[in-house]
Design a protein around this motif. Structure first.
Motif, PDB file in Angstrom:
ATOM      1  N   THR A 219      -6.142  25.155  -4.023  1.00  0.00           N
ATOM      2  CA  THR A 219      -6.312  25.782  -2.718  1.00  0.00           C
ATOM      3  C   THR A 219      -5.016  26.412  -2.234  1.00  0.00           C
ATOM      4  N   HIS A 220      -5.182  27.456  -1.428  1.00  0.00           N
ATOM      5  CA  HIS A 220      -4.072  28.167  -0.812  1.00  0.00           C
ATOM      6  C   HIS A 220      -4.220  27.979   0.693  1.00  0.00           C
TER       7      HIS A 220
ATOM      8  N   PRO B 125       0.832  -1.208   0.000  1.00  0.00           N
ATOM      9  CA  PRO B 125       0.000   0.000   0.000  1.00  0.00           C
ATOM     10  C   PRO B 125       0.866   1.258   0.000  1.00  0.00           C
ATOM     11  N   VAL B 126       0.533   2.211  -0.853  1.00  0.00           N
ATOM     12  CA  VAL B 126       1.255   3.482  -0.913  1.00  0.00           C
ATOM     13  C   VAL B 126       0.234   4.615  -0.909  1.00  0.00           C
ATOM     14  N   ARG B 127       0.436   5.579  -0.040  1.00  0.00           N
ATOM     15  CA  ARG B 127      -0.501   6.699   0.074  1.00  0.00           C
ATOM     16  C   ARG B 127      -0.298   7.688  -1.069  1.00  0.00           C
ATOM     17  N   ASP B 128      -1.284   8.549  -1.263  1.00  0.00           N
ATOM     18  CA  ASP B 128      -1.171   9.676  -2.190  1.00  0.00           C
ATOM     19  C   ASP B 128      -0.454  10.807  -1.469  1.00  0.00           C
ATOM     20  N   TYR B 129       0.792  11.061  -1.860  1.00  0.00           N
ATOM     21  CA  TYR B 129       1.513  12.174  -1.247  1.00  0.00           C
ATOM     22  C   TYR B 129       1.237  13.489  -1.976  1.00  0.00           C
ATOM     23  N   TYR B 130       0.657  13.429  -3.175  1.00  0.00           N
ATOM     24  CA  TYR B 130       0.488  14.620  -4.008  1.00  0.00           C
ATOM     25  C   TYR B 130       1.824  15.324  -4.217  1.00  0.00           C
ATOM     26  N   ASP B 131       2.876  14.529  -4.225  1.00  0.00           N
ATOM     27  CA  ASP B 131       4.244  14.989  -4.437  1.00  0.00           C
ATOM     28  C   ASP B 131       4.949  13.873  -5.197  1.00  0.00           C
ATOM     29  N   ASP B 132       5.276  14.109  -6.464  1.00  0.00           N
ATOM     30  CA  ASP B 132       5.800  13.039  -7.312  1.00  0.00           C
ATOM     31  C   ASP B 132       7.076  12.428  -6.749  1.00  0.00           C
ATOM     32  N   GLY B 133       7.952  13.259  -6.201  1.00  0.00           N
ATOM     33  CA  GLY B 133       9.205  12.740  -5.664  1.00  0.00           C
ATOM     34  C   GLY B 133       8.998  11.812  -4.488  1.00  0.00           C
ATOM     35  N   ARG B 134       8.167  12.228  -3.533  1.00  0.00           N
ATOM     36  CA  ARG B 134       7.905  11.393  -2.357  1.00  0.00           C
ATOM     37  C   ARG B 134       7.177  10.117  -2.753  1.00  0.00           C
TER      38      ARG B 134
ATOM     39  N   GLY C 141       3.242  30.659   7.064  1.00  0.00           N
ATOM     40  CA  GLY C 141       3.519  30.186   5.713  1.00  0.00           C
ATOM     41  C   GLY C 141       2.232  29.994   4.930  1.00  0.00           C
ATOM     42  N   VAL C 142       2.374  30.065   3.611  1.00  0.00           N
ATOM     43  CA  VAL C 142       1.272  29.816   2.691  1.00  0.00           C
ATOM     44  C   VAL C 142       1.777  28.853   1.632  1.00  0.00           C
ATOM     45  N   ALA C 143       0.994  27.822   1.324  1.00  0.00           N
ATOM     46  CA  ALA C 143       1.381  26.853   0.298  1.00  0.00           C
ATOM     47  C   ALA C 143       0.203  26.603  -0.623  1.00  0.00           C
ATOM     48  N   VAL C 144       0.515  26.407  -1.897  1.00  0.00           N
ATOM     49  CA  VAL C 144      -0.499  26.142  -2.899  1.00  0.00           C
ATOM     50  C   VAL C 144      -0.561  24.635  -3.152  1.00  0.00           C
ATOM     51  N   PHE C 145      -1.764  24.086  -3.152  1.00  0.00           N
ATOM     52  CA  PHE C 145      -1.986  22.670  -3.425  1.00  0.00           C
ATOM     53  C   PHE C 145      -2.846  22.592  -4.678  1.00  0.00           C
ATOM     54  N   ASP C 146      -2.226  22.108  -5.771  1.00  0.00           N
ATOM     55  CA  ASP C 146      -2.873  22.212  -7.078  1.00  0.00           C
ATOM     56  C   ASP C 146      -2.885  20.911  -7.865  1.00  0.00           C
ATOM     57  N   HIS C 147      -2.707  19.778  -7.190  1.00  0.00           N
ATOM     58  CA  HIS C 147      -2.729  18.514  -7.917  1.00  0.00           C
ATOM     59  C   HIS C 147      -4.080  18.358  -8.624  1.00  0.00           C
ATOM     60  N   PRO C 148      -4.077  17.985  -9.911  1.00  0.00           N
ATOM     61  CA  PRO C 148      -5.340  17.893 -10.644  1.00  0.00           C
ATOM     62  C   PRO C 148      -6.364  16.958 -10.036  1.00  0.00           C
ATOM     63  N   ASP C 149      -5.904  15.967  -9.257  1.00  0.00           N
ATOM     64  CA  ASP C 149      -6.823  14.972  -8.702  1.00  0.00           C
ATOM     65  C   ASP C 149      -7.093  15.172  -7.213  1.00  0.00           C
ATOM     66  N   ARG C 150      -6.769  16.324  -6.673  1.00  0.00           N
ATOM     67  CA  ARG C 150      -6.904  16.494  -5.224  1.00  0.00           C
ATOM     68  C   ARG C 150      -8.357  16.606  -4.777  1.00  0.00           C
ATOM     69  N   SER C 151      -9.264  16.970  -5.679  1.00  0.00           N
ATOM     70  CA  SER C 151     -10.661  17.143  -5.285  1.00  0.00           C
ATOM     71  C   SER C 151     -11.585  16.454  -6.277  1.00  0.00           C
TER      72      SER C 151
END
Length: 344
Positions: free
Chosen positions: A284-285, A77-86, A267-277
């Motif tokens: 989202t910011h 099992p591998v989680r969705d990190y929404y980060d390609d490297g991780r 801090g502010v971070a943008v989360f923009d993965h096409p499949d996040r929602s």
């Protein structure tokens, strides 16, 4: 039987496992003595796109295999990190284990842009297979949740999935999780008809006080009953920070001055993965506020929140499968909840 590779890898969400997946698995078993099935989107809450837990999906795959092949397959099992490297590192660690295999085959089918992950594993040999008809798990879920006549849905599904999976899906329909997911599926369809598929701009607030984080319980579908960050859609004349503070107040009643919150912004971070929602393309910011207070202010759920609660940061990791969409991973970004954890 001689094999070309030491290990074959099959990566997928298998929501649900269908005849196309079965063809890929058969090829993996043909090409290597050991097969690692990487079960994606693990450890997350059920939703209309991901109705089955990773354990249920592993059980589905196992139900299609004979005893000899069952012994040759390992599930990772591998989680969705929404980060390609991780995510890539997690898959490699899951496959390698303690003794990395020397010759690795990656079996897959490039169906669309979402299949770009097949190119992220240099050193592995990609074995591409052609499409197996018009099979697509999205269409299968539309039949499973969207066809009101269960008998008709079963008849259609029986032509698209292995017999063992057809029986599994019939039985799973009787479980308590099915009805809420069917309702969520219908709500998402209506939402898209009304608002389209985006892109939408949203804001979220990660509020940290005294080693606690402020969460809400979602009142409505999608994600009704799941934990989430306070947030919502940006108004037409708002700045991002203004929108985050407004949504925070509306959903939790947190009675702190704007100036206090602005001074606490870390801090502010943008989360923009096409499949996040599931609601469509949603960017989202997320705003991280770390407020130096010893006592937790009173909060109460309001507006789109059924409840609001201060949760100890130490409890968040154990709540991963009860979070809405990628909100656990937003918290992980700011708080390091899975630091050192890869995959499982």
């Amino acid at each position: 039987m001689s094999h070309d590779f030491d290990c074959a890898v099959l990566i997928g969400r298998f929501q649900p496992f269908h005849l196309g997946h079965a063809a890929l698995l058969a090829e993996a078993l043909r090409r290597a003595p050991q097969v690692v099935v990487v079960v994606g989107s693990a450890h997350r809450a059920r939703d209309a796109k991901n109705p089955f837990s990773w354990q249920e999906r592993a059980a589905m795959l196992s139900a299609t295999l004979n005893e000899a092949d069952t012994a040759r397959v390992r599930y990772a099992p591998v989680r969705d990190y929404y980060d390609d490297g991780r995510w890539t590192a997690a898959v490699r660690k899951a496959v390698d284990g303690d003794t990395p295999p020397r010759r690795v085959a990656l079996v897959g089918h490039a169906k669309d842009a979402s299949s770009y992950y097949l190119q992220r594993f240099p050193g592995w040999t990609l074995l591409p297979l052609p499409a197996q008809g018009e099979l697509d798990a999205t269409s299968l879920r539309q039949i499973y949740f969207g066809v009101d006549d269960d008998a008709a849905a079963d008849a259609l599904l029986a032509t698209l999935v292995p017999p063992a999976i057809a029986g599994y899906l019939q039985g799973w329909r009787t479980l308590p999780a099915f009805a809420p997911l069917r309702a969520e599926h219908a709500a998402l369809i209506e939402n898209r008809k009304r608002w389209g598929g985006g892109p939408f701009v949203t804001v979220d607030a990660v509020v940290e006080i005294a080693d606690h984080v402020l969460l809400i319980e979602r009142k409505h579908a999608p994600g009704q009953g799941l934990w989430a960050l306070p947030g919502g859609f940006l108004d037409g004349r708002e700045r991002l920070l203004q929108g985050a503070i407004r949504e925070l107040r509306e959903e939790t009643g947190l009675a702190l001055l704007d100036s206090t919150l602005e001074a606490a912004l870390r801090g502010v971070a943008v989360f923009d993965h096409p499949d996040r929602s599931l609601r469509g393309r949603t960017i989202t910011h997320a705003h991280h506020f770390a407020i130096a207070m010893e006592r937790l202010p009173k909060v109460a759920g309001s507006d789109d929140a059924a409840a609001a609660r201060w949760v100890p940061i130490t409890e968040l990791a154990a709540m991963e499968d009860r979070f809405f969409e990628d909100h656990f991973h937003i918290l992980d970004h700011f708080l390091g909840l899975t630091a050192g954890a890869v995959g499982i």
